[in-house]
Every structure is written in C-alpha cells, then in structure tokens.
Motif scaffolding. Structure first.
Motif, PDB file in Angstrom:
ATOM      1  N   ARG A  94       0.767  -1.286   0.702  1.00 46.81           N
ATOM      2  CA  ARG A  94       0.150  -0.087   0.366  1.00 46.81           C
ATOM      3  C   ARG A  94       0.599   1.095  -0.040  1.00 46.81           C
ATOM      4  O   ARG A  94       1.589   1.559   0.887  1.00 46.81           O
ATOM      5  CB  ARG A  94      -1.027  -0.093   1.395  1.00 46.81           C
ATOM      6  N   ILE A  95       0.960   2.244  -1.340  1.00 46.00           N
ATOM      7  CA  ILE A  95       1.196   2.550  -1.292  1.00 46.00           C
ATOM      8  C   ILE A  95       1.087   4.306  -1.102  1.00 46.00           C
ATOM      9  O   ILE A  95       0.239   4.961  -1.857  1.00 46.00           O
ATOM     10  CB  ILE A  95       2.229   3.368  -2.713  1.00 46.00           C
ATOM     11  N   GLY A  96       1.317   5.787  -0.409  1.00 50.68           N
ATOM     12  CA  GLY A  96       1.041   6.446  -0.101  1.00 50.68           C
ATOM     13  C   GLY A  96       2.075   7.982  -1.237  1.00 50.68           C
ATOM     14  O   GLY A  96       2.760   7.574  -1.776  1.00 50.68           O
ATOM     15  N   SER A  97       0.949   8.662  -2.155  1.00 57.30           N
ATOM     16  CA  SER A  97       1.882  10.124  -2.425  1.00 57.30           C
ATOM     17  C   SER A  97       1.086  11.199  -2.883  1.00 57.30           C
ATOM     18  O   SER A  97       0.271  11.179  -2.731  1.00 57.30           O
ATOM     19  CB  SER A  97       2.385   8.815  -4.567  1.00 57.30           C
ATOM     20  N   PHE A  98       1.867  12.240  -3.176  1.00 62.55           N
ATOM     21  CA  PHE A  98       1.662  13.074  -3.179  1.00 62.55           C
ATOM     22  C   PHE A  98       1.545  13.116  -5.060  1.00 62.55           C
ATOM     23  O   PHE A  98       1.948  12.624  -5.314  1.00 62.55           O
ATOM     24  CB  PHE A  98       2.583  13.952  -3.098  1.00 62.55           C
ATOM     25  N   PRO A  99       0.390  14.020  -5.484  1.00 60.00           N
ATOM     26  CA  PRO A  99       0.029  14.031  -6.699  1.00 60.00           C
ATOM     27  C   PRO A  99       1.004  14.045  -7.537  1.00 60.00           C
ATOM     28  O   PRO A  99       1.454  13.297  -8.859  1.00 60.00           O
ATOM     29  CB  PRO A  99      -0.905  15.404  -7.053  1.00 60.00           C
ATOM     30  N   SER A 100       2.233  15.667  -7.854  1.00 55.84           N
ATOM     31  CA  SER A 100       3.511  15.102  -8.933  1.00 55.84           C
ATOM     32  C   SER A 100       4.150  14.186  -8.534  1.00 55.84           C
ATOM     33  O   SER A 100       4.742  13.640  -9.524  1.00 55.84           O
ATOM     34  CB  SER A 100       4.150  16.638  -7.971  1.00 55.84           C
ATOM     35  N   ALA A 101       4.273  13.498  -7.149  1.00 58.61           N
ATOM     36  CA  ALA A 101       4.905  12.150  -7.493  1.00 58.61           C
ATOM     37  C   ALA A 101       4.411  11.297  -7.897  1.00 58.61           C
ATOM     38  O   ALA A 101       4.741  10.172  -8.675  1.00 58.61           O
ATOM     39  CB  ALA A 101       5.319  12.029  -6.232  1.00 58.61           C
ATOM     40  N   LEU A 124      -2.841   2.218  -4.198  1.00 55.67           N
ATOM     41  CA  LEU A 124      -2.642   3.390  -4.479  1.00 55.67           C
ATOM     42  C   LEU A 124      -3.281   4.479  -3.535  1.00 55.67           C
ATOM     43  O   LEU A 124      -4.541   4.442  -3.826  1.00 55.67           O
ATOM     44  CB  LEU A 124      -1.890   4.222  -5.570  1.00 55.67           C
ATOM     45  N   PHE A 125      -2.817   5.177  -2.504  1.00 60.12           N
ATOM     46  CA  PHE A 125      -3.415   6.588  -1.280  1.00 60.12           C
ATOM     47  C   PHE A 125      -2.648   7.437  -2.094  1.00 60.12           C
ATOM     48  O   PHE A 125      -1.559   7.826  -1.830  1.00 60.12           O
ATOM     49  CB  PHE A 125      -3.102   5.926  -0.709  1.00 60.12           C
ATOM     50  N   GLU A 126      -3.613   8.539  -2.468  1.00 60.43           N
ATOM     51  CA  GLU A 126      -2.655   9.947  -2.661  1.00 60.43           C
ATOM     52  C   GLU A 126      -3.033  11.193  -1.698  1.00 60.43           C
ATOM     53  O   GLU A 126      -4.506  11.354  -1.787  1.00 60.43           O
ATOM     54  CB  GLU A 126      -3.208  10.593  -4.478  1.00 60.43           C
ATOM     55  N   GLY A 127      -2.601  11.849  -1.540  1.00 63.24           N
ATOM     56  CA  GLY A 127      -2.951  12.389  -0.405  1.00 63.24           C
ATOM     57  C   GLY A 127      -2.030  13.957  -0.417  1.00 63.24           C
ATOM     58  O   GLY A 127      -0.691  14.020  -1.379  1.00 63.24           O
ATOM     59  N   THR A 128      -1.931  14.724   0.657  1.00 64.36           N
ATOM     60  CA  THR A 128      -1.447  15.688   1.164  1.00 64.36           C
ATOM     61  C   THR A 128      -0.131  15.097   2.301  1.00 64.36           C
ATOM     62  O   THR A 128       0.017  13.901   2.144  1.00 64.36           O
ATOM     63  CB  THR A 128      -1.750  16.677   1.893  1.00 64.36           C
ATOM     64  N   GLU A 131      -1.177  14.194   5.433  1.00 61.71           N
ATOM     65  CA  GLU A 131      -2.016  12.773   4.913  1.00 61.71           C
ATOM     66  C   GLU A 131      -1.175  11.549   4.643  1.00 61.71           C
ATOM     67  O   GLU A 131      -1.304  10.493   5.694  1.00 61.71           O
ATOM     68  CB  GLU A 131      -2.846  12.820   3.759  1.00 61.71           C
ATOM     69  N   ILE A 132      -0.055  11.675   4.079  1.00 65.70           N
ATOM     70  CA  ILE A 132       0.956  10.679   3.627  1.00 65.70           C
ATOM     71  C   ILE A 132       1.230  10.534   4.900  1.00 65.70           C
ATOM     72  O   ILE A 132       1.310   9.211   6.230  1.00 65.70           O
ATOM     73  CB  ILE A 132       1.282  10.593   2.587  1.00 65.70           C
ATOM     74  N   LYS A 133       1.649  11.136   6.251  1.00 66.29           N
ATOM     75  CA  LYS A 133       2.116  10.921   7.647  1.00 66.29           C
ATOM     76  C   LYS A 133       1.875  10.093   8.718  1.00 66.29           C
ATOM     77  O   LYS A 133       2.093   9.281   9.255  1.00 66.29           O
ATOM     78  CB  LYS A 133       2.696  12.496   7.904  1.00 66.29           C
ATOM     79  N   GLU A 134       0.590  10.465   8.471  1.00 65.08           N
ATOM     80  CA  GLU A 134      -0.769  10.256   9.591  1.00 65.08           C
ATOM     81  C   GLU A 134      -1.196   8.560   8.892  1.00 65.08           C
ATOM     82  O   GLU A 134      -1.081   7.945  10.042  1.00 65.08           O
ATOM     83  CB  GLU A 134      -1.846  11.334   8.810  1.00 65.08           C
ATOM     84  N   TRP A 135      -0.763   8.368   7.737  1.00 64.11           N
ATOM     85  CA  TRP A 135      -1.379   7.257   7.022  1.00 64.11           C
ATOM     86  C   TRP A 135      -0.572   6.549   7.508  1.00 64.11           C
ATOM     87  O   TRP A 135      -0.490   5.143   7.574  1.00 64.11           O
ATOM     88  CB  TRP A 135      -1.132   7.113   5.818  1.00 64.11           C
ATOM     89  N   ILE A 136       1.199   6.913   7.013  1.00 67.17           N
ATOM     90  CA  ILE A 136       2.151   5.659   7.530  1.00 67.17           C
ATOM     91  C   ILE A 136       1.892   5.793   9.154  1.00 67.17           C
ATOM     92  O   ILE A 136       2.350   4.512  10.171  1.00 67.17           O
ATOM     93  CB  ILE A 136       3.171   5.923   7.950  1.00 67.17           C
TER      94      ILE A 136
END
Length: 292
Positions: A94-101, A124-128, A131-136
């Motif tokens: 499960r991967i988190g990412s921000f839009p440009s990445a 894929l989970f896309e966020g800010t 949000e990515i830090k909290e998801w981790i």
C-alpha cells in the motif's frame, strides 16, 4: 499441533462463534468443531467455554491463542523471506503519494515492478504530505513518497527535484538566465501551499529575506494562471510544472535549491521482508531512472 489448527483456533478466538469463523476461513461449522475438538484432545484441556450465544476462551485458551498468534506471524514472515529469496514479491504493497510524485515517479515504478514481479500487487493512496505521514503512522499504508527529512519517520532519498522560479512572459525577470532569492524578494510573491512552502520560508530566512507574500495558493494550475496574469512571481518544484507552459517563463534558481523526494516508513527495523525488498527495488529503479 499444526499451523492449520492454530489458524482455526485464532479465527474462532477472534470471532467467538464456530459458524462465523468457518465462513471467514472457508470451513464448515462441523469442520471447525472437529479441528478444535482434535486440538483440545491433543492438548488435554478445554480451550473454549461453549454457550448458546457462542464461545469464550478459557484462561489456558487465552494464553495458547496468544502464542498461536505469534507463531502464525512468524510463519507469515518465513513465507515472505522465501518469496523474497526467490525474487518474487507475493504480497500487496500500500503506497502513499502526493500528486506530482504519482505522475512522474509512482506510476513508472509500478509499471517496472509489475513487469519484474507479476505476483506483486500495489494499492495507491494519494494525499498531502500530512495525510501521508498520518497514514504511515496509523498503518493505512506501508510506505509513502514524501519530502525528506520528515521527523518521526525513517526515510530513503530517491531523487532531488529542483525548485524553479516562474514569472510572467512579459516580466523583466523573464529575460534572465537565472534568478536569485534576493531578486524574488523584491516582487509580489505567490506562495505555493502544497508542501514546499516550508522549504521556501527556510531559504528566504537563510538569506535574511522577507518575501512580499500577496497570495497563498494550493492548486498549481491556479498559481500558474495568476503568474501569467502578472499578479506575482512564484517558485515551484520542477515536477509540478506541466509539459506545456502557459505564457510564463520558468527560470533556474541561483544557487539551485532542491526538495529531497524519497520513501518513508514508520521504522526500517520493523519492516517486513517484502517492504524491505520493495524499498531496494525502488532504490535500484530510481538510480537508473534519474540518470536517464
């Protein structure tokens, strides 16, 4: 005692009902009863107290279930190690990412890994950044693309994304080959608020400069439209720039400034073998990807 017996035992302990536990693991109610009965006979003790509403663990059953969970976790880890050594990642990442990445980094990586490891599944989970830090932190994702360093997370740098100044095509600075923060500090400034604002404040502050911030905007397309209209100048990560720019000029900064993009996890020491293998594959891919 077999792993299968322990799997059934833990399922019944989790659900508290033989029938529903059987539905969960694909076993009939009689199959669950037979498996638990055989285990109790082998151990010489009762593991559950049966009643009309379901079952509850005995005191001894609670201790045994606790150990069974540990054994099943180690069994899963052994399977992951074997999978890793065979060169196949039989797991879901499960991967988190921000839009440009997502567009420039994640999708090429997923395509590459999909061809090399057909048994690997990705979500894929896309966020800010927050949000990515909290998801981790909460376990929603296993690994996330993020700007480094990030306090409280372990990270691995993958690439450097240069920051780029953007001015209107009619702006006097559009004729320059490079621009400095000193020059930008003299202009009405549009501060991007998608994450790199902290780095920009740091760079202005390092030079004891105070930018003339007129607007704070999150959406990159809106920022470029404002710059095109001559409302102000800005600095954005290069990866966020579209392939075709409107009537604006992208100019290199002097000296160059980079945002460090990498992968973050809660703890490298706690990563499963599959996650560690994923990190190694990502590092290998981007070492060649960024040199092309």
């Amino acid at each position: 005692m077999t792993l299968f017996q322990m799997e059934v035992l833990v399922a019944v302990a989790n659900i508290g009902n033989f029938t529903r536990a059987g539905e969960e693991i694909g076993l009939s109610q009689s199959g669950v009863s037979h498996t638990i009965g055989s285990l109790e006979k082998e151990l010489g003790i009762s593991l559950f107290v049966r009643n009309r509403t379901g079952v509850t663990l005995t005191a001894a059953g609670e201790e045994i279930v606790s150990s069974a969970r540990v054994i099943l976790a180690h069994s899963s880890r052994i399977k992951e190690i074997a999978s890793q050594s065979s060169g196949l990642l039989h797991t879901t990442i499960r991967i988190g990412s921000f839009p440009s990445a997502t567009e420039h980094l994640v999708l090429p990586l997923i395509r590459e890994l999909g061809s090399l490891h057909p048994h690997l599944e990705t979500r894929l989970f896309e966020g800010t950044y927050p949000e990515i830090k909290e998801w981790i932190r909460t376990g929603v994702i296993d690994v996330g693309f993020h700007v480094l360093p990030e306090e409280g997370l372990d990270g691995m740098t993958l690439m450097q994304d240069p920051l780029t100044a953007v001015v209107s095509a009619q702006h006097p600075l559009a004729k320059e080959g490079t621009v400095t923060f000193e020059q930008l500090a003299q202009e009405p400034f549009i501060m991007p608020m998608a994450g790199c604002e902290l780095l920009l404040h740091q760079e202005f502050g390092r030079r004891q400069l105070k930018p003339q911030i007129k607007y704070e905007v999150v959406d990159n397309a809106t920022i470029l439209a404002m710059v095109e209209a001559g409302i102000g100048v800005t600095v954005v990560p290069t990866l966020t720039l579209p392939p075709t720019l409107p009537q604006v000029k992208a100019i290199e900064l002097s000296p160059p400034v980079y945002r460090q993009i990498g992968l973050v996890v809660r703890s490298l020491h706690e990563c499963s073998p599959s996650i560690l293998a994923f990190l190694r594959e990502a590092e290998r891919f981007f070492s060649t990807f960024t040199s092309k």
